[in-house]
Design a protein around this motif. Structure first.
Motif, PDB file in Angstrom:
ATOM      1  N   ILE A  71      -4.513 115.588 -81.163  1.00 14.95           N
ATOM      2  CA  ILE A  71      -5.440 116.240 -81.407  1.00 14.95           C
ATOM      3  C   ILE A  71      -6.597 116.163 -80.467  1.00 14.95           C
ATOM      4  O   ILE A  71      -6.889 117.548 -80.296  1.00 14.95           O
ATOM      5  CB  ILE A  71      -6.543 115.523 -82.890  1.00 14.95           C
ATOM      6  N   LEU A  72      -6.562 115.588 -79.370  1.00 14.72           N
ATOM      7  CA  LEU A  72      -7.455 115.497 -78.334  1.00 14.72           C
ATOM      8  C   LEU A  72      -7.114 116.223 -76.276  1.00 14.72           C
ATOM      9  O   LEU A  72      -8.072 116.846 -76.781  1.00 14.72           O
ATOM     10  CB  LEU A  72      -7.272 113.685 -77.910  1.00 14.72           C
ATOM     11  N   GLY A  86      -1.038 120.158 -85.114  1.00 11.91           N
ATOM     12  CA  GLY A  86      -1.336 121.681 -83.854  1.00 11.91           C
ATOM     13  C   GLY A  86      -1.924 123.260 -84.561  1.00 11.91           C
ATOM     14  O   GLY A  86      -2.382 123.947 -84.224  1.00 11.91           O
ATOM     15  N   ALA A  87      -1.073 123.171 -86.280  1.00 14.72           N
ATOM     16  CA  ALA A  87      -0.503 124.819 -86.238  1.00 14.72           C
ATOM     17  C   ALA A  87      -2.714 125.010 -86.608  1.00 14.72           C
ATOM     18  O   ALA A  87      -2.937 126.152 -86.131  1.00 14.72           O
ATOM     19  CB  ALA A  87      -0.149 124.769 -87.215  1.00 14.72           C
ATOM     20  N   ILE A  89     -19.092 118.386 -90.464  1.00  9.25           N
ATOM     21  CA  ILE A  89     -19.717 117.841 -89.162  1.00  9.25           C
ATOM     22  C   ILE A  89     -19.357 118.271 -88.273  1.00  9.25           C
ATOM     23  O   ILE A  89     -19.920 118.600 -87.073  1.00  9.25           O
ATOM     24  CB  ILE A  89     -18.863 116.465 -89.130  1.00  9.25           C
ATOM     25  N   ALA A  90     -17.730 118.696 -87.952  1.00 11.56           N
ATOM     26  CA  ALA A  90     -17.309 120.572 -87.342  1.00 11.56           C
ATOM     27  C   ALA A  90     -18.241 120.962 -86.969  1.00 11.56           C
ATOM     28  O   ALA A  90     -18.497 121.960 -86.072  1.00 11.56           O
ATOM     29  CB  ALA A  90     -16.083 120.093 -87.581  1.00 11.56           C
ATOM     30  N   VAL A 134     -12.352 118.350 -86.777  1.00  7.55           N
ATOM     31  CA  VAL A 134     -11.431 119.295 -87.367  1.00  7.55           C
ATOM     32  C   VAL A 134     -10.316 118.258 -87.552  1.00  7.55           C
ATOM     33  O   VAL A 134      -9.307 118.426 -88.772  1.00  7.55           O
ATOM     34  CB  VAL A 134     -11.280 120.862 -87.218  1.00  7.55           C
ATOM     35  N   GLY A 135      -9.493 118.217 -86.487  1.00  4.80           N
ATOM     36  CA  GLY A 135      -7.993 117.939 -86.013  1.00  4.80           C
ATOM     37  C   GLY A 135      -8.376 116.681 -86.640  1.00  4.80           C
ATOM     38  O   GLY A 135      -6.385 116.032 -87.456  1.00  4.80           O
ATOM     39  N   VAL A 136      -8.877 115.517 -87.297  1.00  7.37           N
ATOM     40  CA  VAL A 136      -8.989 114.393 -87.592  1.00  7.37           C
ATOM     41  C   VAL A 136      -8.979 114.425 -89.211  1.00  7.37           C
ATOM     42  O   VAL A 136      -8.737 113.822 -89.974  1.00  7.37           O
ATOM     43  CB  VAL A 136      -9.889 113.159 -87.452  1.00  7.37           C
TER      44      VAL A 136
END
Length: 401
Positions: A150-151, A201-202, A326-327, A340-342
């Motif tokens: 994610i990072l 990832g997608a 939040i994103a 978004v990733g988390v």
């Protein structure tokens, strides 16, 4: 304006950025209370259900210590909460600066576990290489790899967002990054995590601006690959291929490959609308094997019923949606992508777990966040939650002190 004036402003801007990063390790501001409250609620319910689901198995398999799994999970949860609150005070720009280090450490651990690992799943799973032994505990590198991916993708996309519509920068390079993680995890015989990492990832690629036509073409290829694998399970390794066969053929090896899934369905059916009551599950008495792990949601359904399970799903959905909010309100691309990733990781993992437990997809052995037993998993999940809370301090949304 003169060139000297422009140079002065540039130097001043760089100085301001450096001061913001290195001069404000801890930041002030209010965290997002709804996101925190949902996290605490899910963690609390998860701990209660873990104890309820695990105490018979722990009693018969852990020297009559019914509290074995609950105690260890509680310790990691408490440590995780402390770490979460500390991280929520850290300027998220430090995560951006630390991403290369986290990436290298994660990849190194994914390599180490292939050669130095312990088997805690039993003799039949001796080829599984997922856990690094550390004294009385074990560490699962794939849990760190989720956050590292994610990072890494968030940092890459935030740097190359203007070129994400191109094939090279928007498709090839992100796929290579995802492929390195998925390839190493595949060597661990951890197919469920490979699937999860791919979807994370997608999601970031899609949100990050990859050309939707190329993205759609890639998804079409993935669908064709899935159809091929389902049609010819022998294309995969034995354990994965057998799980697909067991999913397609409901009468296949009912006392072995389908034992856990069948008893999970019995548990869900027994729960009905309102459940049999907290602590009253019958399937957890060595019918659903290791009910504290991947199939804990079946015990939730049995004891709390459809209504209780639905409430928990709503709480997960609310947590994911709040993370997206939040994103959306973040003014920094890197921070927004991390949030978004988390949030996506949690949502995708919950969805896949429930699909497995209900026999909607083959048994992939994927954990349910906040509920399934796993010290590394709960600790790193709370680290990720802390990062999102830190991002929420700089968000433009309305907050409560």
């Amino acid at each position: 304006m003169s060139e000297k004036g422009d140079e002065k402003i540039i130097r001043k801007g760089k100085k301001t950025d450096l001061h913001e990063l290195f001069g404000s390790f801890f930041i002030k501001g209010s965290i997002d209370i709804p996101f925190l409250a949902l996290t605490i609620a899910l963690l609390t319910i998860g701990l209660v259900m873990l104890f309820s689901a695990s105490y018979p198995y722990a009693y018969y398999n852990r020297d009559h210590n019914s509290y074995f799994f609950f105690t260890r999970q509680l310790i990691f949860a408490v440590i995780g909460l402390v770490v979460m609150f500390v991280i929520s005070k850290i300027n998220y720009k430090w995560f951006k600066a630390a991403t290369p280090v986290i990436l290298c450490v994660s990849l190194l651990l994914l390599v180490i576990v292939l050669f130095y690992h312990t088997n805690i799943a039993g003799a039949d799973d001796s080829d599984f290489k997922r856990f690094i032994p550390i004294g009385p505990f074990t560490f699962q590198p794939s849990d760190l790899a989720k956050f590292a991916l994610i990072l890494t993708l968030s940092l890459y996309i935030s740097m190359e967002w203007k070129r994400m519509k191109t094939f090279k920068y928007g498709i090839v390079i992100p796929i290579v990054i995802i492929g390195v993680f998925c390839g190493l995890i595949y060597l661990e015989h951890h197919m469920s995590c490979v699937i999860l990492m791919f979807f994370i990832g997608a999601t970031l690629m899609f949100v990050g601006g990859s050309d939707w036509k190329l993205f759609a073409f890639g998804l079409a290829l993935m669908v064709l690959a899935i159809i091929a694998v389902i049609s010819f399970p022998q294309l995969l390794e034995n354990y994965a291929g057998e799980r697909i066969t067991a999913w397609l053929n409901k009468s296949y090896s009912p006392d072995d490959k389908r034992w856990q899934t069948n008893n999970s369905l019995y548990a869900i059916g027994s729960g009905g609308l309102t459940g049999v009551g907290l602590g009253n599950s019958k399937q957890k008495y060595l019918y659903v094997s290791e009910p504290q792990n991947d199939f804990i949601f079946s015990i939730v359904c049995e004891e709390l019923g459809f209504i209780g399970a639905a409430v928990i799903i709503v709480l997960f959905a609310a947590l994911v949606i709040r993370g997206f909010i939040i994103a959306k309100n973040s003014r920094d691309k890197f921070a927004a992508l991390v949030a978004v990733g988390v949030s996506s990781q949690i949502g995708i993992q919950v969805g896949l777990n429930i699909l497995v437990v209900t026999d909607s997809i083959p048994n992939t052995g994927i954990a349910l966040p906040f509920f399934s037993y796993g010290g590394t998993s709960i600790l790193l999940l709370l680290v990720e939650i802390g990062a999102v809370l830190a991002i929420s301090r700089r968000s433009s949304q309305r907050k409560v002190d």
